[in-house]
Motif scaffolding. Structure first.
Motif, PDB file in Angstrom:
ATOM      1  N   THR A   1      26.845  45.190  61.461  1.00 22.27           N
ATOM      2  CA  THR A   1      25.716  44.298  61.733  1.00 22.27           C
ATOM      3  C   THR A   1      25.304  43.544  60.469  1.00 22.27           C
ATOM      4  OG1 THR A   1      24.902  45.791  63.459  1.00 22.27           O
ATOM      5  CG2 THR A   1      23.349  44.186  62.589  1.00 22.27           C
ATOM      6  N   MET A   2      25.205  44.273  59.365  1.00 19.30           N
ATOM      7  CA  MET A   2      24.840  43.638  58.099  1.00 19.30           C
ATOM      8  C   MET A   2      25.871  42.588  57.678  1.00 19.30           C
ATOM      9  SD  MET A   2      23.617  47.141  56.199  1.00 19.30           S
ATOM     10  CE  MET A   2      23.837  46.507  54.536  1.00 19.30           C
ATOM     11  N   GLY A   3      27.144  42.925  57.825  1.00 18.47           N
ATOM     12  CA  GLY A   3      28.200  41.995  57.449  1.00 18.47           C
ATOM     13  C   GLY A   3      28.135  40.709  58.253  1.00 18.47           C
TER      14      GLY A   3
ATOM     15  N   LEU B   1      24.847  36.064  50.416  1.00 21.82           N
ATOM     16  CA  LEU B   1      25.682  36.735  49.417  1.00 21.82           C
ATOM     17  C   LEU B   1      25.185  38.143  49.126  1.00 21.82           C
ATOM     18  CD1 LEU B   1      26.469  33.990  46.727  1.00 21.82           C
ATOM     19  CD2 LEU B   1      28.108  35.220  48.157  1.00 21.82           C
ATOM     20  N   ALA B   2      23.854  38.285  49.005  1.00 21.91           N
ATOM     21  CA  ALA B   2      23.279  39.604  48.716  1.00 21.91           C
ATOM     22  C   ALA B   2      23.588  40.586  49.839  1.00 21.91           C
ATOM     23  CB  ALA B   2      21.765  39.487  48.513  1.00 21.91           C
ATOM     24  N   THR B   3      23.474  40.126  51.078  1.00 18.12           N
ATOM     25  CA  THR B   3      23.754  41.002  52.228  1.00 18.12           C
ATOM     26  C   THR B   3      25.211  41.418  52.257  1.00 18.12           C
ATOM     27  OG1 THR B   3      22.010  39.895  53.500  1.00 18.12           O
ATOM     28  CG2 THR B   3      23.597  41.214  54.732  1.00 18.12           C
ATOM     29  N   VAL B   4      26.104  40.474  51.984  1.00 15.04           N
ATOM     30  CA  VAL B   4      27.534  40.789  51.961  1.00 15.04           C
ATOM     31  C   VAL B   4      27.843  41.789  50.839  1.00 15.04           C
ATOM     32  CG1 VAL B   4      29.825  39.835  51.500  1.00 15.04           C
ATOM     33  CG2 VAL B   4      28.259  38.632  53.034  1.00 15.04           C
ATOM     34  N   CYS B   5      27.253  41.577  49.662  1.00 16.05           N
ATOM     35  CA  CYS B   5      27.468  42.492  48.532  1.00 16.05           C
ATOM     36  C   CYS B   5      26.965  43.898  48.855  1.00 16.05           C
ATOM     37  CB  CYS B   5      26.765  41.972  47.283  1.00 16.05           C
ATOM     38  SG  CYS B   5      27.522  40.509  46.546  1.00 16.05           S
TER      39      CYS B   5
ATOM     40  N   LEU C   1      29.110  47.490  49.201  1.00 19.25           N
ATOM     41  CA  LEU C   1      28.756  48.705  48.456  1.00 19.25           C
ATOM     42  C   LEU C   1      28.382  49.839  49.409  1.00 19.25           C
ATOM     43  CD1 LEU C   1      26.632  47.075  45.599  1.00 19.25           C
ATOM     44  CD2 LEU C   1      28.848  48.195  45.345  1.00 19.25           C
ATOM     45  N   TYR C   2      27.665  49.509  50.473  1.00 26.92           N
ATOM     46  CA  TYR C   2      27.273  50.521  51.470  1.00 26.92           C
ATOM     47  C   TYR C   2      28.510  51.141  52.104  1.00 26.92           C
ATOM     48  CZ  TYR C   2      24.892  52.495  55.578  1.00 26.92           C
ATOM     49  OH  TYR C   2      24.409  53.341  56.558  1.00 26.92           O
ATOM     50  N   TYR C   3      29.501  50.300  52.403  1.00 26.56           N
ATOM     51  CA  TYR C   3      30.735  50.801  53.018  1.00 26.56           C
ATOM     52  C   TYR C   3      31.484  51.722  52.049  1.00 26.56           C
ATOM     53  CZ  TYR C   3      35.356  50.881  55.162  1.00 26.56           C
ATOM     54  OH  TYR C   3      36.551  51.295  55.702  1.00 26.56           O
ATOM     55  N   LEU C   4      31.619  51.287  50.789  1.00 27.90           N
ATOM     56  CA  LEU C   4      32.357  52.081  49.807  1.00 27.90           C
ATOM     57  C   LEU C   4      31.661  53.391  49.466  1.00 27.90           C
ATOM     58  CD1 LEU C   4      33.589  49.443  47.185  1.00 27.90           C
ATOM     59  CD2 LEU C   4      35.020  50.890  48.639  1.00 27.90           C
TER      60      LEU C   4
END
Length: 422
Positions: free
Chosen positions: A277-279, A314-318, A322-325
């Protein structure tokens, strides 16, 4: 409900404040790699991402800190005082270099300024009762206003807006929106602010200038600053302020979008669903920002609506990456440095802007040529610059040296569980 810290958010915050420290402290301002400078006007460099990322991160943190919405007089007071404390910390940076004490000069004056800095920092970041926090925050703000508008020569042109001041205002508005409104109202508010700002900047004639425009120093936001902040603006722009009054309105939306992402992270769904959802949201925001740039150019100085969407995208994608990793795949190796920076941003924000000003005040005769110099310039020109043939690389090395010193200090704080908050 007690929730564990979101490590990916700490890492993102740490990355952002580390980048801020690099771009704010080059060894030589005359030799800086272009990505480490702000865009002259329209456009967006990596440096232009730092400030909006901070506001976004702050917005994300609001629901994570208050997962259960409870609004009462006590909660309102905590939000208000925290905002005032941040606001006052930000203004102090602008007062530091103007403080005069009993005709003192040189090192005695520096000692006096540092003593006042420690007192103000402790009053605004110390862990006191709510009553004392109220007294200190309101009292310090009143002192600032008296000095700025009371006819005191040393402070008649002191700057009042600034980065922390804007963050404080956005925090106050976003926190109340979160506690008092639904997500639907928050989205409507964000859209209204972006469209309303676009309309004001592109349709409303500028008094004394003429037609609406988006040019440097002649737009509506600049005019409002010149009227309401006369004599108290950024010294390099003088007639307007990049953290001025009208341009603060769209910056609130950076916080609102962060707030929305923070609420997604609280949804009772799987972590993978949250990340997806965030992506998607980040991608859409980026796309909208790029499209809007065609008619309302991406511009940090006047904080255009396209800039808001582009930077929050950009901030949301970043953050999603990081959340995924970190939080989904639990890959945490190599992130410790950024966690150390991310859990203690306020002390870096406050002290790292005071230290260079203090080093510049330490003046002496250069033993090699007999000219007057200051300690900051001397350390760079004789300790770092000679090691590099490229002056831009030397300048970057100066910034990284400062980062290394702060990394050691923050590691000590982290080891001893010292976290400085407002």
């Amino acid at each position: 409900m007690v929730r564990e810290r979101l490590i990916s958010l700490d890492v993102f915050r740490g990355l952002t404040i580390l980048l801020m420290t690099i771009v704010n402290n080059p060894g030589d301002w005359g030799n800086v790699y272009p990505p480490l400078l702000h865009a002259h006007w329209n456009g967006c460099t990596p440096t232009d991402l730092v400030f909006p990322f901070f506001i976004f991160i702050m917005g994300v943190a609001v629901p994570l800190a208050m997962p259960e919405k409870t609004y009462d007089g006590t909660t309102f007071n905590k939000i208000l005082i925290r905002s005032l404390r941040m606001f006052c910390l930000g203004i102090f940076f602008n007062f530091f270099g103007k403080i005069q004490l009993f005709g003192l000069d040189g090192i005695p004056l520096l000692i006096g300024r540092l003593a006042i800095t420690i007192a103000v920092g402790y009053a605004l970041m110390g862990n006191f009762s709510n009553r004392l926090k109220n007294i200190f925050a309101v009292g310090i703000l009143l002192i600032y206003l008296i000095l700025a508008y009371g006819g005191f020569e040393n402070y008649q042109d002191v700057r009042l807006p600034g980065v922390l001041q804007r963050i404080a205002i956005v925090y106050f508005v976003v926190s109340l929106l979160y506690l008092k409104t639904s997500r639907k109202i928050q989205i409507i508010t964000g859209i209204a602010l972006l469209l309303g700002y676009w309309g004001l900047m592109t349709l409303v004639p500028v008094p004394g200038i003429g037609e609406a425009n988006l040019d440097r120093g002649t737009n509506l936001a600049a005019w409002l600053d010149s009227v309401l902040l006369k004599g108290h603006m950024y010294h390099e722009t003088n007639t307007w302020d990049p953290e001025g009054i009208l341009s603060t309105l769209p910056s609130i939306v950076n916080g609102i979008i962060g707030l929305f992402i923070g609420q997604i992270l609280l949804l009772n769904v799987s972590k993978v669903q949250r990340a997806l959802t965030m992506g998607r949201i980040g991608t859409v925001l980026l796309f909208l920002g790029i499209i809007w740039d065609l008619v309302f150019p991406i511009n940090k100085s006047i904080w255009t609506s396209s800039y808001v969407l582009y930077t929050t995208g950009l901030a949301t994608v970043c953050l999603t990456g990081l959340y995924y990793l970190i939080d989904i795949k639990e890959y945490k190796k190599g992130f410790k440095l950024f966690i150390i920076w991310g859990v203690n941003p306020m002390i870096v924000f406050f002290a790292s802007q005071i230290i260079p000003q203090a080093l510049v005040m330490i003046r002496f005769q250069n033993p090699s040529n007999g000219e007057q110099t200051n300690l900051l310039d001397y350390l760079y020109r004789f300790g770092i610059a000679p090691l590099f043939s490229n002056p831009m690389t030397a300048s970057l090395a100066g910034a990284l040296t400062y980062v290394a010193i702060w990394s050691f200090i923050l590691w000590i704080f982290y080891r001893n569980k010292l976290i400085f908050k407002v």
